[in-house]
Design a protein around this motif. Structure first.
Motif, short mmCIF file in Angstrom:
data_model
loop_
_atom_site.label_atom_id
_atom_site.label_comp_id
_atom_site.label_asym_id
_atom_site.label_seq_id
_atom_site.Cartn_x
_atom_site.Cartn_y
_atom_site.Cartn_z
N ASP A 18 4.92 -12.18 5.75
CA ASP A 18 5.91 -12.32 4.67
C ASP A 18 5.27 -12.02 3.31
OD1 ASP A 18 7.83 -13.01 6.54
OD2 ASP A 18 7.82 -15.16 6.04
N ALA A 19 4.03 -12.48 3.12
CA ALA A 19 3.33 -12.24 1.85
C ALA A 19 3.04 -10.76 1.65
CB ALA A 19 2.05 -13.06 1.80
N VAL A 20 2.58 -10.08 2.68
CA VAL A 20 2.28 -8.65 2.53
C VAL A 20 3.57 -7.86 2.32
CG1 VAL A 20 2.21 -7.95 4.97
CG2 VAL A 20 0.82 -6.75 3.31
N GLN A 21 4.64 -8.25 2.99
CA GLN A 21 5.91 -7.57 2.79
C GLN A 21 6.39 -7.74 1.34
OE1 GLN A 21 6.49 -5.36 4.81
NE2 GLN A 21 7.74 -6.01 6.53
N ALA A 22 6.22 -8.92 0.78
CA ALA A 22 6.60 -9.15 -0.62
C ALA A 22 5.74 -8.28 -1.54
CB ALA A 22 6.44 -10.63 -0.97
N GLU A 23 4.48 -8.14 -1.23
CA GLU A 23 3.61 -7.29 -2.05
C GLU A 23 4.03 -5.82 -1.95
OE1 GLU A 23 -1.06 -6.21 -2.72
OE2 GLU A 23 -0.49 -8.28 -2.26
N TYR A 24 4.36 -5.37 -0.75
CA TYR A 24 4.85 -3.99 -0.60
C TYR A 24 6.11 -3.78 -1.43
CZ TYR A 24 1.90 -3.44 3.63
OH TYR A 24 0.88 -3.36 4.52
N ASP A 25 6.99 -4.78 -1.44
CA ASP A 25 8.23 -4.66 -2.21
C ASP A 25 7.93 -4.54 -3.70
OD1 ASP A 25 11.06 -4.54 -2.53
OD2 ASP A 25 11.05 -6.66 -3.09
N VAL A 26 6.97 -5.32 -4.19
CA VAL A 26 6.60 -5.23 -5.61
C VAL A 26 6.03 -3.85 -5.92
CG1 VAL A 26 4.94 -6.07 -7.33
CG2 VAL A 26 6.24 -7.70 -5.94
N ARG A 27 5.17 -3.35 -5.04
CA ARG A 27 4.52 -2.07 -5.30
C ARG A 27 5.46 -0.87 -5.13
NH1 ARG A 27 -1.81 -2.14 -4.25
NH2 ARG A 27 -2.20 -4.36 -4.50
N TYR A 28 6.33 -0.93 -4.14
CA TYR A 28 7.16 0.23 -3.81
C TYR A 28 8.65 0.04 -4.09
CZ TYR A 28 2.97 1.89 -1.49
OH TYR A 28 1.69 2.30 -1.22
N GLY A 29 9.09 -1.21 -4.27
CA GLY A 29 10.48 -1.48 -4.56
C GLY A 29 11.44 -1.16 -3.43
N ASP A 30 10.94 -1.28 -2.18
CA ASP A 30 11.77 -0.88 -1.04
C ASP A 30 12.02 -1.99 -0.03
OD1 ASP A 30 9.28 -1.13 0.10
OD2 ASP A 30 9.13 0.96 0.76
N GLY A 31 11.70 -3.22 -0.36
CA GLY A 31 11.93 -4.33 0.55
C GLY A 31 10.82 -4.57 1.56
N GLY A 32 9.80 -3.73 1.56
CA GLY A 32 8.69 -3.91 2.49
C GLY A 32 8.64 -2.84 3.56
N ASP A 33 7.67 -2.92 4.42
CA ASP A 33 7.44 -1.95 5.49
C ASP A 33 8.51 -2.10 6.57
OD1 ASP A 33 6.49 -0.33 7.56
OD2 ASP A 33 4.50 -1.21 7.59
N ALA A 34 9.24 -1.03 6.82
CA ALA A 34 10.33 -1.06 7.81
C ALA A 34 9.90 -0.54 9.18
CB ALA A 34 11.51 -0.24 7.29
N THR A 35 8.61 -0.29 9.37
CA THR A 35 8.13 0.19 10.65
C THR A 35 8.50 -0.79 11.76
OG1 THR A 35 6.22 1.21 9.57
CG2 THR A 35 6.08 0.89 11.95
N PRO A 36 9.19 -0.31 12.81
CA PRO A 36 9.54 -1.22 13.92
C PRO A 36 8.28 -1.74 14.62
CG PRO A 36 10.76 0.85 14.06
CD PRO A 36 9.72 1.04 13.01
N MET A 37 8.23 -3.05 14.80
CA MET A 37 7.11 -3.67 15.52
C MET A 37 7.65 -4.84 16.33
SD MET A 37 3.82 -3.50 13.00
CE MET A 37 4.45 -4.65 11.81
N ASP A 38 6.96 -5.10 17.42
CA ASP A 38 7.33 -6.19 18.32
C ASP A 38 6.09 -7.03 18.55
OD1 ASP A 38 7.54 -7.39 21.15
OD2 ASP A 38 9.58 -6.67 20.78
N PRO A 39 6.21 -8.36 18.63
CA PRO A 39 5.03 -9.17 18.91
C PRO A 39 4.25 -8.71 20.14
CG PRO A 39 6.83 -10.58 18.26
CD PRO A 39 7.40 -9.19 18.40
N ALA A 40 4.95 -8.17 21.13
CA ALA A 40 4.28 -7.69 22.35
C ALA A 40 3.33 -6.53 22.06
CB ALA A 40 5.31 -7.29 23.39
N ASP A 41 3.56 -5.80 20.95
CA ASP A 41 2.68 -4.69 20.59
C ASP A 41 1.24 -5.13 20.39
OD1 ASP A 41 4.92 -3.02 20.49
OD2 ASP A 41 5.03 -3.00 18.30
N PHE A 42 1.04 -6.39 20.04
CA PHE A 42 -0.28 -6.89 19.68
C PHE A 42 -0.91 -7.78 20.75
CE2 PHE A 42 2.11 -5.82 15.92
CZ PHE A 42 1.22 -5.00 15.25
N GLU A 43 -0.33 -7.73 21.96
CA GLU A 43 -0.88 -8.52 23.06
C GLU A 43 -1.91 -7.70 23.83
OE1 GLU A 43 2.41 -9.89 25.44
OE2 GLU A 43 3.26 -11.03 23.78
#
Length: 160
Positions: A18-43
């Motif tokens: 949530d913190a990194v998404q907020a930072e992306y929004d400040v820097r880019y003004g786009d609401g954050g990274d919209a790349t689709p990700m699933d928790p299973a991606d990191f298992e």
């Protein structure tokens, strides 16, 4: 500092995400990274998500990798994609991102991945400096933002 592997949907991971998404929004003004990700991606064995904790067991930095093989978004067989690298403001400049990056590279290498790839942006000069100083070189754009003009893509071989 100690680094622990956690699920991508662990409460501490969600907090830092949530913190990194907020930072992306400040820097880019786009609401954050919209790349689709699933928790299973990191298992394991298809990925990992790491969090660095301070002496008080507070989460202060994070990062993950996930398997990406040849696809219609420009990835190549053997790719490991770096995602959600982040260090809280109060802990920046202490080498935490570099430690997490090294741990993620080693984990992906041990999982048989051939190359670490990442996408960042022109409004993240600190990230670009970290990756360049860690041996990453510009590569063909890939992923969700491959057609975006502010997108920058980098790669580093993981083979010995």
């Amino acid at each position: 500092m100690h680094i622990r592997r956690v699920p991508f949907d662990h409460p501490d991971a969600v907090k830092l995400n949530d913190a990194v998404q907020a930072e992306y929004d400040v820097r880019y003004g786009d609401g954050g990274d919209a790349t689709p990700m699933d928790p299973a991606d990191f298992e394991p064995p298809n990925g990992a998500y790491l969090i660095a904790y301070d002496a008080y067991d507070s989460p202060v930095a994070s990062g993950g990798w996930r398997v990406r093989d040849a696809n219609g978004e420009g990835n190549l067989d053997g790719d490991a994609e770096l995602k959600r690298m982040y260090v809280i403001d109060a802990m920046r400049g202490r080498g935490l991102a570099r430690r997490i990056l090294a741990a993620l590279e080693e984990d992906a290498r041990a999982a048989g991945r051939l190359r670490m790839v990442l996408e960042t942006g022109t409004k993240q000069p600190e990230a670009v400096a970290l990756y360049r100083s860690s041996g990453y070189e510009p590569c063909t754009k890939f992923g969700y933002y491959r057609f975006h003009e502010l997108s920058l893509c980098f790669a580093k071989p993981l083979t010995p």
